[in-house]
Design an enzyme around this catalytic site. Sequence first.
Site, PDB file in Angstrom:
ATOM      1  N   THR A 271     -13.503  -7.335   1.009  1.00 16.89           N
ATOM      2  CA  THR A 271     -12.669  -6.183   1.353  1.00 16.89           C
ATOM      3  C   THR A 271     -13.591  -5.043   1.793  1.00 16.89           C
ATOM      4  OG1 THR A 271     -12.693  -4.999  -0.755  1.00 16.89           O
ATOM      5  CG2 THR A 271     -11.189  -6.864  -0.602  1.00 16.89           C
TER       6      THR A 271
ATOM      7  N   GLU B 282       0.876  -1.185   0.000  1.00 13.87           N
ATOM      8  CA  GLU B 282       0.000   0.000   0.000  1.00 13.87           C
ATOM      9  C   GLU B 282       0.907   1.226   0.000  1.00 13.87           C
ATOM     10  OE1 GLU B 282      -3.387   0.919  -0.200  1.00 13.87           O
ATOM     11  OE2 GLU B 282      -2.281   2.799  -0.197  1.00 13.87           O
TER      12      GLU B 282
ATOM     13  N   TYR C 169     -13.886  -2.111   0.412  1.00 13.78           N
ATOM     14  CA  TYR C 169     -14.573  -1.568  -0.769  1.00 13.78           C
ATOM     15  C   TYR C 169     -15.641  -2.524  -1.284  1.00 13.78           C
ATOM     16  CZ  TYR C 169     -12.096   2.755  -1.808  1.00 13.78           C
ATOM     17  OH  TYR C 169     -11.635   4.047  -1.778  1.00 13.78           O
TER      18      TYR C 169
ATOM     19  N   ASP D  86      -7.917   1.093  -8.059  1.00 15.04           N
ATOM     20  CA  ASP D  86      -8.449   2.375  -8.544  1.00 15.04           C
ATOM     21  C   ASP D  86      -8.729   2.262 -10.046  1.00 15.04           C
ATOM     22  OD1 ASP D  86      -8.213   3.762  -6.060  1.00 15.04           O
ATOM     23  OD2 ASP D  86      -6.050   3.857  -6.378  1.00 15.04           O
TER      24      ASP D  86
ATOM     25  N   ASP E 165     -15.703  -3.964  -8.590  1.00 17.59           N
ATOM     26  CA  ASP E 165     -17.108  -3.649  -8.868  1.00 17.59           C
ATOM     27  C   ASP E 165     -17.193  -2.863 -10.175  1.00 17.59           C
ATOM     28  OD1 ASP E 165     -15.687  -1.526  -7.363  1.00 17.59           O
ATOM     29  OD2 ASP E 165     -17.455  -0.386  -7.967  1.00 17.59           O
TER      30      ASP E 165
HETATM   31  N1  SAM Z   1      -8.085  -3.228  -1.757  1.00 18.66           N
HETATM   32  C1  SAM Z   1      -8.764  -2.323  -0.847  1.00 18.66           C
HETATM   33  C2  SAM Z   1     -10.233  -2.661  -0.777  1.00 18.66           C
HETATM   34  O1  SAM Z   1     -10.713  -3.403  -1.651  1.00 18.66           O
HETATM   35  O2  SAM Z   1     -10.914  -2.205   0.147  1.00 18.66           O
HETATM   36  C3  SAM Z   1      -8.524  -0.858  -1.215  1.00 18.66           C
HETATM   37  C4  SAM Z   1      -9.056  -0.395  -2.529  1.00 18.66           C
HETATM   38  S1  SAM Z   1      -8.644   1.307  -2.876  1.00 18.66           S
HETATM   39  C5  SAM Z   1      -9.764   1.726  -4.138  1.00 18.66           C
HETATM   40  C6  SAM Z   1      -7.124   1.163  -3.777  1.00 18.66           C
HETATM   41  C7  SAM Z   1      -5.873   1.243  -2.903  1.00 18.66           C
HETATM   42  O3  SAM Z   1      -4.742   0.951  -3.731  1.00 18.66           O
HETATM   43  C8  SAM Z   1      -5.610   2.635  -2.324  1.00 18.66           C
HETATM   44  O4  SAM Z   1      -5.424   2.527  -0.923  1.00 18.66           O
HETATM   45  C9  SAM Z   1      -4.347   3.132  -3.035  1.00 18.66           C
HETATM   46  O5  SAM Z   1      -3.528   3.944  -2.203  1.00 18.66           O
HETATM   47  C10 SAM Z   1      -3.666   1.824  -3.411  1.00 18.66           C
HETATM   48  N2  SAM Z   1      -2.844   1.931  -4.630  1.00 18.66           N
HETATM   49  C11 SAM Z   1      -3.237   2.450  -5.816  1.00 18.66           C
HETATM   50  N3  SAM Z   1      -2.255   2.382  -6.721  1.00 18.66           N
HETATM   51  C12 SAM Z   1      -1.194   1.810  -6.085  1.00 18.66           C
HETATM   52  C13 SAM Z   1       0.135   1.498  -6.492  1.00 18.66           C
HETATM   53  N4  SAM Z   1       0.563   1.763  -7.732  1.00 18.66           N
HETATM   54  N5  SAM Z   1       0.960   0.912  -5.594  1.00 18.66           N
HETATM   55  C14 SAM Z   1       0.533   0.652  -4.319  1.00 18.66           C
HETATM   56  N6  SAM Z   1      -0.712   0.948  -3.874  1.00 18.66           N
HETATM   57  C15 SAM Z   1      -1.567   1.512  -4.757  1.00 18.66           C
END
Ligand code: SAM
Length: 211
Positions: free
Chosen positions: A190, A68, A192, A117, A153
Amino acid sequence: MRMRNKPWAEDYLLSHSDIVSIDLSRKGEIQSWFNKSQPIHIEVGSGMGRFITEMAKMNPHINYIGIERDKNVMIRIVEKAVEQGIENLRLLTVDAEHLTDIFGEGEVDRVYLNFSDPWPKTRHAKRRLTHANYLSIYKAILKSDGEIHFKTDNQQLFEFSIESMSQFGMKLKNINLNLHENEPEDNIKTEYEEKFSNKGFRINRLEASFN
Ligand code: SAM
């Protein structure tokens, strides 16, 4: 995932350097960071960490690493790991683009991508964690029979990922367009996943391999 900036985040993470690393210094010593040498499963973009902490508790024969990049978010995973004393879990606060600087060739057995994301704008496509640039990184660190397990999703991201993985020559299996219709007993939701499924979004899932 947006979280308020915590000026003390880095100091907090540094004070738990037995389980979390905030740089590339663990390069070449990932297995020796754990108490036991066992298969390594990583989750890229762990967010608040429910998935990786629950998986680690359920599967003590696997070594888990949550990746993360956001230090403010990582704090939440460290808190869970410390409170619950999870021995087979380690954490890396790095961007996924640096994974080949940390893991050796074929060192990882599985990569989980959960609710990555979506980056909906075409000009941001390279930031999607299933873009070909990231797939080459996963290919370099995964064992030849290793797998990527992906849940989202977001319909557009799912379609993009199927196309991106197929063009990369990957094999896809167990494609599920509504995971919660017959939810597998071992599915860990998770943060999300719970939020978007409660809002009525269907959850997509697939497994992919390079061989
Ligand atoms: N996986 C979790 C869930 O399903 O609840 C979190 C989903 S959240 C939309 C996406 C997470 O990925 C964020 O906390 C973001 O900081 C992390 N993230 C996005 N791009 C990343 C990268 N290139 N390397 C590491 N972490 C990343």
